[in-house]
Design a protein around this motif. Structure first.
Motif, mmCIF file in Angstrom:
data_model
loop_
_atom_site.group_PDB
_atom_site.id
_atom_site.type_symbol
_atom_site.label_atom_id
_atom_site.label_comp_id
_atom_site.label_asym_id
_atom_site.label_seq_id
_atom_site.Cartn_x
_atom_site.Cartn_y
_atom_site.Cartn_z
ATOM 1 N N GLY A 158 0.793 -1.214 0.000
ATOM 2 C CA GLY A 158 0.000 0.000 0.000
ATOM 3 C C GLY A 158 0.830 1.271 0.000
ATOM 4 O O GLY A 158 0.383 2.312 0.499
ATOM 5 N N LEU A 159 2.028 1.209 -0.576
ATOM 6 C CA LEU A 159 2.924 2.363 -0.606
ATOM 7 C C LEU A 159 2.716 3.176 -1.881
ATOM 8 O O LEU A 159 2.036 2.744 -2.813
ATOM 9 C CB LEU A 159 4.377 1.894 -0.505
ATOM 10 N N PHE A 160 3.338 4.347 -1.926
ATOM 11 C CA PHE A 160 3.270 5.209 -3.099
ATOM 12 C C PHE A 160 4.587 5.141 -3.867
ATOM 13 O O PHE A 160 5.661 5.017 -3.270
ATOM 14 C CB PHE A 160 2.980 6.653 -2.688
ATOM 15 N N PRO A 161 4.539 5.231 -5.195
ATOM 16 C CA PRO A 161 5.768 5.154 -5.997
ATOM 17 C C PRO A 161 6.721 6.308 -5.690
ATOM 18 O O PRO A 161 6.300 7.428 -5.388
ATOM 19 C CB PRO A 161 5.257 5.239 -7.438
ATOM 20 N N GLY A 162 8.016 6.004 -5.775
ATOM 21 C CA GLY A 162 9.035 7.029 -5.641
ATOM 22 C C GLY A 162 8.990 7.790 -4.336
ATOM 23 O O GLY A 162 9.389 8.954 -4.278
ATOM 24 N N THR A 163 8.540 7.139 -3.271
ATOM 25 C CA THR A 163 8.322 7.819 -1.995
ATOM 26 C C THR A 163 9.267 7.278 -0.935
ATOM 27 O O THR A 163 9.553 6.079 -0.893
ATOM 28 C CB THR A 163 6.864 7.639 -1.540
ATOM 29 N N LEU A 164 9.721 8.153 -0.053
ATOM 30 C CA LEU A 164 10.640 7.785 1.016
ATOM 31 C C LEU A 164 9.863 7.287 2.230
ATOM 32 O O LEU A 164 8.880 7.911 2.648
ATOM 33 C CB LEU A 164 11.495 8.994 1.406
ATOM 34 N N TYR A 165 10.317 6.152 2.797
ATOM 35 C CA TYR A 165 9.687 5.571 3.983
ATOM 36 C C TYR A 165 10.758 5.195 5.005
ATOM 37 O O TYR A 165 11.932 5.003 4.664
ATOM 38 C CB TYR A 165 8.873 4.325 3.617
ATOM 39 N N GLU A 166 10.306 5.052 6.238
ATOM 40 C CA GLU A 166 11.167 4.644 7.345
ATOM 41 C C GLU A 166 10.629 3.334 7.906
ATOM 42 O O GLU A 166 9.417 3.115 7.943
ATOM 43 C CB GLU A 166 11.161 5.724 8.428
ATOM 44 N N TYR A 167 11.530 2.452 8.371
ATOM 45 C CA TYR A 167 11.068 1.168 8.899
ATOM 46 C C TYR A 167 12.057 0.621 9.916
ATOM 47 O O TYR A 167 13.218 1.045 10.005
ATOM 48 C CB TYR A 167 10.885 0.153 7.763
ATOM 49 N N ALA A 168 11.583 -0.358 10.684
ATOM 50 C CA ALA A 168 12.419 -1.155 11.585
ATOM 51 C C ALA A 168 11.750 -2.508 11.736
ATOM 52 O O ALA A 168 10.518 -2.612 11.701
ATOM 53 C CB ALA A 168 12.571 -0.484 12.950
#
Length: 683
Positions: A392-402
């Motif tokens: 469910g993410l958007f293209p070319g978009t920055l995300y953070e995770y752990a």
């Protein structure tokens, strides 16, 4: 009652409590004998069956075989076990405090991924009657009973006809293919008993069997299931009739955890079965909260020929109460995806008796979202690979995770999803054949990181010995942690002859498609990844790569791409080798080259030969990027005069696409340029 962790339960020789499994063993198959391994930790009884054991056609079912076993003969093999057993481990410390690396959201919900019961393995009740799992002619499961403070048939097999001793598929649903129960094959006997599952003869289909185990119907309680008070253990005998580490059919086993609505909460798998020897496979894991159904899947994946030679025998499922456990993350998360709306993440822990998940968000958002549907593959008793998809993410978009397993959490990392097809700029790094050169690879990775590629593609041979688990850590995973490269940049591979078809290669990667070849659009670039060790061309098979190439290059995503690129391990052309006289993969040239030309391919990137090479042939630029770290080639020849650039040195390459211009630059170990060329799009 069960004994302490690591020892067989009193009165139940051959059953190990959770957390301790014998190593995977290969048992040779010979007509007329059943073999056991004297090193087994569990008690076994070996028996030799007379050479007079004859397989005859029964006449009851066309194509089936039955076996006549002399009176008094017994089989001493351990059955496939899928059990829920008590966790062994210490109580976890409190979670969700102000220093929680997952932020306030984690503190609000209790923080860690381990949502299990509060009891420990030491005080969790055990016991059980050690049932064998096959439930008689009627195929009825054992009677549910209560054991301690949890309800249900504890330590009792839940699978109906798990050993196929009914001589049929009773209790199973045939979802696909031509699976059949046989009494043996010309060169193979069942691992246990008189019957086994075979993938099917004269078929071009995968075999898939499913059996759903309704836990409430079997006597387990809502409260216990909602509190996640069980652990799953899986053992299996799996094999094929193929040669070890050859591209051929695969036997697979999995249990999927379904909630009340039938949605999947996660899954657990042992290593796949390949080769002609029976392999005992094992896996264990925490039952996710809210599980209501265990879906047991047995798959025979057809990959070569018209007989599905995958075989499996004796499947059992057991449950026991779980305690608390605190596994440690032993491999940092690794990104492996090309999708615009998702990201796949792999990580490894030393145990699986706690829940795993991924927390994610936009940068600075507090990691409010969770990906909890995790697929876990057990490599051995201290190596568990977890695979989770953030969707469910958007293209070319920055995300953070752990990532989290139990109370252990990784650092936070950033990644960017694949850009839209109309994106005008992407940068892809290339490197192959690092093999046993982790220091060289680490240097390349540091240099790559400084140039900020969007994606790394490795055309094969990412380790030296596929059957050495430590190499996947030391030779592949560890260099990818340099500057957090693999944690922030997706990494895809083409399978090579060194990583080959060993089961470890399928545990430590989670590739798209059929996990061997695949294609994808990455911004303005269309990429086709092939398996040079697989069948090159066979129009009668579903595994026909030639047809796959044609269909991929004819797709809308390919036809509208600015550039089309093919990736494989074994280069079709080479002017270097190790003295074996090779001039490239002749089979690939014969089966694929015309299709590359017809499909308007611009660039072919390969490895296998440990050098850098580049030239143009039939309007296609061919490159070899085999300088990732393995010992360099020792001989140079004039096999192909159009391969004008040949440099036997360690190197990596960077491909920068800007609009209708592709610029390729290759750097040596000192990060100095050794080659550069440009392709201008004409479409």
């Amino acid at each position: 009652m069960h004994g302490k962790c690591g020892s067989p339960a009193p009165g139940h020789p051959g059953r190990l409590v959770a957390g301790h499994f014998p190593p995977h063993r290969a048992v040779p198959l010979h007509p007329g004998a059943i073999h056991t391994d004297p090193t087994l930790e569990t008690a076994r009884t070996a028996a030799t069956i007379s050479q007079s054991r004859i397989f005859t056609h029964s006449g009851r079912e066309p194509g089936r075989w039955t076996g006549a076993t002399p009176a008094g003969s017994i089989g001493g093999m351990t059955p496939i076990l899928l059990m829920l057993l008590p966790a062994c481990g210490q109580s976890a410390p409190p979670r969700g405090g102000p220093d929680d690396p997952a932020g306030p959201a984690a503190a609000e919900d209790g923080g860690g991924a381990d949502d299990g019961a509060d009891s420990t393995a030491e005080n969790a009740p055990g016991g059980g009657d050690g049932g064998t799992g096959d439930t008689g002619a009627a195929g009825q499961p054992d009677v549910p009973r209560h054991d301690g403070d949890v309800a249900g048939p504890i330590d009792v097999n839940l699978v109906v006809n798990g050993g196929f001793e009914a001589g049929s598929l009773d209790g199973w649903i045939l979802v696909g293919g031509d699976c059949e129960v046989v009494g043996g094959l010309p060169d193979q006997l069942p691992a246990e008993g008189d019957w086994m599952l075979h993938g099917g003869r004269d078929t071009i289909a995968d075999c898939l069997l499913v059996q759903d185990i309704d836990l409430l119907a079997r006597g387990f309680a809502d409260a216990d299931l909602d509190q996640g008070r069980f652990v799953v253990q899986l053992e299996s005998w799996l094999a094929s009739t193929s040669l070890p580490e050859r591209f051929d059919d695969q036997a697979r086993l999995a249990v999927r955890f379904l909630d009340e609505a039938g949605a999947e909460l996660g899954s657990l798998e042992p290593l796949i079965g390949t080769g002609s020897e029976w392999l005992e496979r094992a896996a264990e894991g925490r039952l996710p909260r809210g599980t209501r159904t265990l879906r047991v899947e047995v798959e025979g994946r057809l990959r070569r020929g018209t007989d599905n030679d995958s075989i499996a025998d004796d499947i059992q499922v057991r449950l026991q109460p779980a305690g608390r456990s605190s596994p440690v993350i032993t491999k940092a998360p690794l990104l492996q995806d090309h999708r615009r709306d998702a990201m796949r993440i792999l990580w490894e822990t030393d145990g699986n008796l706690a829940s795993s998940l991924v927390r994610w968000d936009v940068p600075g958002g507090g990691l409010r979202h969770r990906a909890t549907r995790v697929r876990t593959i057990q490599v051995d008793p201290t190596r568990f690979v977890h695979v989770a998809d953030i969707e469910g993410l958007f293209p070319g978009t920055l995300y953070e995770y752990a990532v989290s397993t139990g109370d252990t959490r990784s650092d936070r990392y950033l990644f960017r999803t694949t850009p839209e097809p109309d994106a005008g700029a992407v940068t892809i790094a290339w490197m192959a054949d690092n093999q046993d050169g982790p220091e060289v690879m680490a240097t390349h990775i540091r240099h790559m990181h400084a140039r900020s590629p969007d994606l790394l593609i490795a055309p094969g041979d990412v380790i030296e010995h596929a059957d050495v688990a430590s190499e996947w850590s030391d030779y592949w995973w560890a260099p990818l942690t340099e500057d957090d490269f693999g944690q922030t940049t997706p990494v895809l591979i083409a399978r090579g002859n060194h990583d080959a078809e060993h089961p470890y290669a399928y545990a430590y990667t989670a590739l798209p498609g059929n996990e061997a070849w695949y294609s994808f659009r990455y911004g303005p670039v269309f990429v086709v990844v092939l398996d040079s060790g697989g069948p090159k061309s066979d129009p009668d098979l579903a595994t026909d790569q030639a047809r796959f190439i044609e269909e991929a290059l004819a797709s809308d995503e390919a036809r509208t791409a600015t550039f089309r690129i093919v990736v494989m391990h074994a280069a079709p052309y080479t002017n270097t080798n190790k003295g074996d006289g090779s001039d490239g993969d002749a089979d690939a040239r014969a089966a694929w080259e015309r299709r590359f030309v017809d499909g308007d391919v611009d660039l072919v990137v390969a490895g296998h030969y440990h050098s850098y090479q580049r030239g143009e042939h039939d309007g296609i630029v061919y490159t070899v990027v085999g300088g990732g770290g393995a010992v360099l080639d020792g001989e140079t020849h004039d096999n192909w005069d159009w391969l004008r650039v040949v440099d036997v040195t360690f190197h990596y390459s960077l491909m920068e696409v800007r609009g209708d211009r592709l610029q390729w630059t290759t750097y040596d170990l000192d990060d100095e340029v050794i080659d550069r060329f440009t392709i201008q799009a004409d479409r």
